[in-house]
Design a protein around this motif. Sequence first.
Motif, mmCIF file in Angstrom:
data_model
loop_
_atom_site.group_PDB
_atom_site.id
_atom_site.type_symbol
_atom_site.label_atom_id
_atom_site.label_comp_id
_atom_site.label_asym_id
_atom_site.label_seq_id
_atom_site.Cartn_x
_atom_site.Cartn_y
_atom_site.Cartn_z
ATOM 1 N N THR A 1 10.506 -1.125 4.234
ATOM 2 C CA THR A 1 10.924 0.274 4.293
ATOM 3 C C THR A 1 9.894 1.295 3.842
ATOM 4 O OG1 THR A 1 11.906 0.011 2.092
ATOM 5 C CG2 THR A 1 13.354 -0.348 3.993
ATOM 6 N N LEU A 2 8.863 0.879 3.087
ATOM 7 C CA LEU A 2 7.877 1.859 2.623
ATOM 8 C C LEU A 2 7.168 2.499 3.810
ATOM 9 C CD1 LEU A 2 5.957 0.406 -0.462
ATOM 10 C CD2 LEU A 2 7.331 2.479 -0.373
ATOM 11 N N PRO A 3 7.042 3.808 3.847
ATOM 12 C CA PRO A 3 6.307 4.449 4.941
ATOM 13 C C PRO A 3 4.802 4.268 4.779
ATOM 14 C CG PRO A 3 7.073 6.088 3.377
ATOM 15 C CD PRO A 3 7.657 4.789 2.938
ATOM 16 N N GLY A 4 4.095 4.441 5.872
ATOM 17 C CA GLY A 4 2.641 4.377 5.839
ATOM 18 C C GLY A 4 2.096 2.981 6.052
ATOM 19 N N GLU A 5 0.842 2.780 5.663
ATOM 20 C CA GLU A 5 0.140 1.505 5.819
ATOM 21 C C GLU A 5 0.421 0.620 4.614
ATOM 22 O OE1 GLU A 5 -4.446 0.170 5.309
ATOM 23 O OE2 GLU A 5 -4.090 1.884 6.640
ATOM 24 N N VAL A 6 0.939 -0.572 4.857
ATOM 25 C CA VAL A 6 1.387 -1.428 3.759
ATOM 26 C C VAL A 6 0.738 -2.801 3.857
ATOM 27 C CG1 VAL A 6 3.364 -2.458 2.569
ATOM 28 C CG2 VAL A 6 3.600 -0.232 3.681
ATOM 29 N N THR A 7 0.266 -3.306 2.717
ATOM 30 C CA THR A 7 -0.258 -4.668 2.595
ATOM 31 C C THR A 7 0.533 -5.381 1.503
ATOM 32 O OG1 THR A 7 -2.482 -3.975 3.249
ATOM 33 C CG2 THR A 7 -2.284 -6.081 2.089
ATOM 34 N N LEU A 8 0.902 -6.631 1.766
ATOM 35 C CA LEU A 8 1.613 -7.429 0.775
ATOM 36 C C LEU A 8 0.744 -8.605 0.363
ATOM 37 C CD1 LEU A 8 4.198 -8.322 -0.804
ATOM 38 C CD2 LEU A 8 4.864 -9.577 1.254
ATOM 39 N N LEU A 9 0.565 -8.791 -0.948
ATOM 40 C CA LEU A 9 -0.147 -9.941 -1.503
ATOM 41 C C LEU A 9 0.864 -10.765 -2.292
ATOM 42 C CD1 LEU A 9 -2.669 -11.575 -2.240
ATOM 43 C CD2 LEU A 9 -3.102 -9.939 -4.087
ATOM 44 N N TYR A 10 1.048 -12.013 -1.887
ATOM 45 C CA TYR A 10 2.105 -12.857 -2.442
ATOM 46 C C TYR A 10 1.465 -14.061 -3.117
ATOM 47 C CZ TYR A 10 6.680 -15.290 -2.409
ATOM 48 O OH TYR A 10 7.839 -15.925 -2.743
#
Length: 450
Positions: free
Chosen positions: A352-361
């Motif tokens: 749901t976050l707007p904009g460019e998103v990167t996830l590090l898990y």
Amino acid sequence: MTTVYERRAAPPVPPVPRRSPAGAVSALLWAGAVAVLALWWSDTASVVGAAGWLTGAGRITGLLCGYACAVLVALMARVPLLERGVGSDRVARWHARAGRYTVCLLVAHVVLVLAGYAAQDHDSLLHEAVTVVLDYPDMLMATAGTVVLLGVGVTSARAVRRRTSHEFWYYTHLLTYAAVFLAFWHQLALGEQFNGRPAATAAWYTLYGGVSALVLWFRVLVPVRLNLRHRMRVESVHREAPGVYSVVVGGRHLDELGARPGQFFRWRFLAEGMGRTSTPYSLSAPPRPGLLRITVKALGDHSAAVPLLRPGTRVWAEGPYGALTAERQTSVRSLLIAAGVGITPLRALFETLPGEVTLLYRARTAEDLALGAELEAVARWRDARVLYALNDAEGRRPALTAAALRDAVPGLSGHDVYLCGPHAFAQDVYAALRAAGVPDRRIHHESFEL
């Protein structure tokens, strides 16, 4: 809880961040402490001799302790302005700090007042203590309250908490209310600052009455109304990874709760052996019409029993709480860093976050990646990136250093960073982010380690 994703462009501009009321609330609390000191100052003509200095110091610490007790209870009241605006983690830290101050002030008050009275009467400290407890008005109740409050303080110490169950700590902590009630009356009966001063007495009653109203409203009446209105039940339970399960909860008019991705509820499942404990779990997916989902890792007795829940089990919930939401966002680029079950609130934000998103898990092995298929689906849907930090073949952890984070995420210092995971992990990553040039105001995290 099945979700169908339709490809769409993520909004390019984040919402305007909401200003946190933390500074204003903190200033108000400290202003109250200054007002308490002014109350003593205005009623004290002069301080003479050792007995006078000891008694005066005892009265100051007593007034501050009485004020701190009210603050302590107010911070436990789960007021939405604090829980959602300031953030539950910061409120928990404030509460823990206020608790330490309160216990220290309480001990200082007892010792100083008794020492002052003993010096004034030319008597032993022990005999003076017996006289005060047995002969002074309301002192038996105050003594009982003191003992209870000291006991709560001991059980809240980190070393003790690590050796006791959450349930024991939780129910012992509730005794704070009884301790404050028992100690309240001697403040007015014996406090020099209240004798013959109706305005000061009325202010003290107002302080404690207002705090009591907050507790009654937000910890009792609001949860009762919420659960009678929404009548939540378990819809289904799904295995996500070894020891990790998702619980889908249904109910009526759940949209009225106003729950946002990144927030959590306190859940009480009315099943055998689980109804006595209220435990915070974050939403692991954005709220859907009539459905909420949490994802739980078996770390204790309560969470280990979650896989045994059956559809139709009644649920008692309180919330939503927490400020780890899109309202903290200040940049069009965001990095989400999760470890273990800390993925749960970030999974909802990832969608749901707007904009460019990167996830590090971060996880030990690929098998431990809870909700991995969903994360990949969301990444494809919104053209986002998912990065994994897994142990190597020899079991060595990857080092999430400042250099490694900068290499993995170009332009890192210009990102908002949402961080969730075990306390030690969060501390290490926070230090690495600061070393990498990410401003403190752009690192958003909630930790419930007291």
